[in-house]
Design a protein around this motif. Structure first.
Motif, PDB file in Angstrom:
ATOM      1  N   VAL A   5     -18.136  58.474 -10.359  1.00  0.00           N
ATOM      2  CA  VAL A   5     -18.657  57.791  -9.166  1.00  0.00           C
ATOM      3  C   VAL A   5     -18.917  58.847  -8.092  1.00  0.00           C
ATOM      4  CG1 VAL A   5     -18.100  56.174  -7.318  1.00  0.00           C
ATOM      5  CG2 VAL A   5     -17.481  55.618  -9.661  1.00  0.00           C
ATOM      6  N   MET A   6     -20.118  58.845  -7.513  1.00  0.00           N
ATOM      7  CA  MET A   6     -20.504  59.857  -6.517  1.00  0.00           C
ATOM      8  C   MET A   6     -20.643  59.297  -5.102  1.00  0.00           C
ATOM      9  SD  MET A   6     -20.748  62.565  -8.407  1.00  0.00           S
ATOM     10  CE  MET A   6     -21.639  63.786  -7.452  1.00  0.00           C
ATOM     11  N   ALA A   7     -20.847  57.974  -5.000  1.00  0.00           N
ATOM     12  CA  ALA A   7     -21.012  57.327  -3.684  1.00  0.00           C
ATOM     13  C   ALA A   7     -20.591  55.870  -3.808  1.00  0.00           C
ATOM     14  CB  ALA A   7     -22.459  57.430  -3.207  1.00  0.00           C
ATOM     15  N   ILE A   8     -19.986  55.339  -2.735  1.00  0.00           N
ATOM     16  CA  ILE A   8     -19.449  53.967  -2.761  1.00  0.00           C
ATOM     17  C   ILE A   8     -19.785  53.251  -1.450  1.00  0.00           C
ATOM     18  CG2 ILE A   8     -17.357  52.541  -2.988  1.00  0.00           C
ATOM     19  CD1 ILE A   8     -15.901  54.949  -4.094  1.00  0.00           C
ATOM     20  N   SER A   9     -19.972  51.926  -1.564  1.00  0.00           N
ATOM     21  CA  SER A   9     -19.978  51.055  -0.387  1.00  0.00           C
ATOM     22  C   SER A   9     -19.196  49.801  -0.742  1.00  0.00           C
ATOM     23  CB  SER A   9     -21.406  50.692   0.022  1.00  0.00           C
ATOM     24  OG  SER A   9     -21.381  49.849   1.161  1.00  0.00           O
ATOM     25  N   ILE A  10     -18.506  49.223   0.240  1.00  0.00           N
ATOM     26  CA  ILE A  10     -17.728  47.999   0.015  1.00  0.00           C
ATOM     27  C   ILE A  10     -17.927  47.051   1.202  1.00  0.00           C
ATOM     28  CG2 ILE A  10     -15.638  49.088   0.972  1.00  0.00           C
ATOM     29  CD1 ILE A  10     -13.976  47.304  -0.913  1.00  0.00           C
TER      30      ILE A  10
ATOM     31  N   LEU B 205     -16.067  39.749  -2.224  1.00  0.00           N
ATOM     32  CA  LEU B 205     -15.935  41.204  -2.118  1.00  0.00           C
ATOM     33  C   LEU B 205     -16.936  41.875  -3.060  1.00  0.00           C
ATOM     34  CD1 LEU B 205     -14.237  43.432  -0.730  1.00  0.00           C
ATOM     35  CD2 LEU B 205     -12.774  43.417  -2.761  1.00  0.00           C
ATOM     36  N   THR B 206     -17.733  42.777  -2.516  1.00  0.00           N
ATOM     37  CA  THR B 206     -18.833  43.399  -3.256  1.00  0.00           C
ATOM     38  C   THR B 206     -18.714  44.914  -3.171  1.00  0.00           C
ATOM     39  OG1 THR B 206     -20.225  41.500  -2.644  1.00  0.00           O
ATOM     40  CG2 THR B 206     -21.365  43.460  -3.457  1.00  0.00           C
ATOM     41  N   VAL B 207     -18.869  45.590  -4.311  1.00  0.00           N
ATOM     42  CA  VAL B 207     -18.789  47.052  -4.369  1.00  0.00           C
ATOM     43  C   VAL B 207     -20.080  47.607  -4.956  1.00  0.00           C
ATOM     44  CG1 VAL B 207     -17.628  49.039  -5.425  1.00  0.00           C
ATOM     45  CG2 VAL B 207     -16.281  47.121  -4.570  1.00  0.00           C
ATOM     46  N   ILE B 208     -20.681  48.541  -4.232  1.00  0.00           N
ATOM     47  CA  ILE B 208     -21.868  49.246  -4.736  1.00  0.00           C
ATOM     48  C   ILE B 208     -21.447  50.672  -5.060  1.00  0.00           C
ATOM     49  CG2 ILE B 208     -24.213  50.030  -4.219  1.00  0.00           C
ATOM     50  CD1 ILE B 208     -24.516  47.741  -2.292  1.00  0.00           C
ATOM     51  N   ALA B 209     -21.865  51.164  -6.221  1.00  0.00           N
ATOM     52  CA  ALA B 209     -21.511  52.529  -6.621  1.00  0.00           C
ATOM     53  C   ALA B 209     -22.754  53.285  -7.072  1.00  0.00           C
ATOM     54  CB  ALA B 209     -20.480  52.500  -7.744  1.00  0.00           C
ATOM     55  N   GLY B 210     -22.755  54.592  -6.828  1.00  0.00           N
ATOM     56  CA  GLY B 210     -23.775  55.497  -7.348  1.00  0.00           C
ATOM     57  C   GLY B 210     -23.090  56.504  -8.254  1.00  0.00           C
ATOM     58  N   TYR B 211     -23.723  56.838  -9.377  1.00  0.00           N
ATOM     59  CA  TYR B 211     -23.055  57.623 -10.408  1.00  0.00           C
ATOM     60  C   TYR B 211     -23.722  58.979 -10.654  1.00  0.00           C
ATOM     61  CZ  TYR B 211     -20.674  53.244 -11.563  1.00  0.00           C
ATOM     62  OH  TYR B 211     -19.925  52.101 -11.499  1.00  0.00           O
TER      63      TYR B 211
END
Length: 386
Positions: A183-188, A197-203
């Protein structure tokens, strides 16, 4: 021959970091700018006087991210595998050192009061993300916080901790349908439509995904791979309708945010709303302004670029640094200011006329549309644009 418009210039340059600046954030209604560098130093700058009001070494490793929790707490995330919550109010600043990292203080700098410390995984260079805990009533719920970081053991999943308890509440699993790597970037956030509850991830693989926690567990809402290189940053629109990713490649992609799993009638592999080939690889940081109209990227080529979120077109190039830019931040656009713009400038002029010089200076510093860019050269440029 038509005269070309002069390129924009920074309004101020903040000097004093001895290492590359990795993190920039406006806090406390734009009255302060927090900057963090590769040697673990944090500097809190007053935007009224453009000088430091608190300086301390928060971590033994590079600062990955720093941001406010309420008006009197600051969260810092370091490459030393620590995430720390500090108490830093305006009152606390009076006892802090203002000697910048490049200078020797006459006496050792004191650290602020340490409230909480978590041992976390920082192998990814991925900064934390945060969101307030939803409450049942209408009370202010900023006293409780959820913080997302990459999982300590498996860098492909996301751990979600609760503050002030420091307990791990959830782990958002990685989707087995693709190999994303770290995982390189996250938003919650809690989705405004469903409160889920929502999680966005960049890989590392260039994939990005959205996961949501419902009563039946974590569901995947969206998966896409618009990038051929690792995702470096992602920014979520304030209304949570879309988000934008940047990468080590030259692509910037705009993605939809479905409200819930019930809304999805497409295949798991989804398409971005729009992709833009910018021809500028290495957009290290990406932030969307609080009014959702524009976003900015900080690039390895030293330039900060400003884009429209609607058209995704480039609006401005901010060039001052000679070395790579690693961090960018927008000051929040104040509600009062937006209303003032709607009702014309007469009320603003009237209001300014009743202020003291100091009050006027504070008002201007809080209401200017600042962009702050942190660079490899250890300097922070402040721009007044859009």
């Amino acid at each position: 021959m038509a005269s070309q418009e002069a390129p924009p210039q920074p309004a101020y340059i903040l000097r004093g970091h001895g290492a590359q600046v990795h993190s920039t954030a406006f806090i406390r209604g734009n009255s302060r700018l927090v900057t963090g560098d590769a040697e673990g130093w944090i500097v809190v700058w007053s935007l009224e006087i453009k000088r430091p009001v608190a300086v301390w070494r928060a971590h033994e490793g590079a600062i990955l991210g720093a941001d406010a929790w309420g008006v009197d707490k600051l969260i810092t995330h370091g490459k030393d595998n620590q995430l720390i919550v500090w108490k830093v109010s305006e009152e606390d600043e009076k006892s802090m050192s203002v000697v910048l990292p490049v200078d020797e203080p006459p006496e050792p700098r004191r650290q602020p009061w340490l409230l909480h410390m978590l041992h976390v995984n920082t192998m990814n260079f991925c900064s934390f993300a945060q969101t307030s805990l939803l409450s049942d009533g209408n009370s202010d719920y900023s006293e409780e916080l959820l913080v997302a970081v990459p999982n300590t053991l498996t860098s492909e999943t996301v751990d979600i901790f609760h503050f002030p308890s420091s307990e791990r509440r959830h782990t958002a699993p990685n989707n087995s349908s693709f190999k994303g790597g770290m995982v390189m970037a996250i938003s919650i956030f809690h989705h405004p439509g469903t409160k889920l509850l929502t999680v966005i991830a960049g890989y590392e693989s260039g994939h990005t995904s959205i996961s949501q926690l419902s009563s039946s567990g974590w569901k995947s809402l969206y998966i896409s791979q618009p990038h051929t290189q690792p995702i470096l940053s992602l920014g979520v629109n304030p209304t949570k309708e879309f988000y934008i990713t940047s990468s080590a490649d030259a692509v910037i992609a705009k993605h939809p945010i479905p409200a819930s799993a019930e809304n999805i009638i497409m295949a798991v592999e989804s398409r971005p709303l729009k992709t833009v080939q910018t021809k500028h690889s290495g957009q290290q940081d990406l932030k969307i302004r609080s009014d959702g109209k524009i976003y900015a990227t900080a690039g390895w080529d030293s330039k900060v670029r400003v884009y429209s979120t609607k058209s995704m077109k480039e609006l401005a190039v901010l060039k001052w640094h000679k070395e790579g830019s690693y961090a960018v931040a927008f000051a929040d656009v104040q509600d009062e200011q937006v209303q003032g713009e709607r009702s014309g400038e007469q009320s603003l002029v009237k209001k300014m006329g009743t202020m003291t010089v100091k009050e006027e200076r504070i008002w201007k510093s809080k209401n200017t549309h600042w962009i702050a860019a942190g660079s490899k050269d250890g300097k922070v440029s402040l721009w007044d644009i859009y």
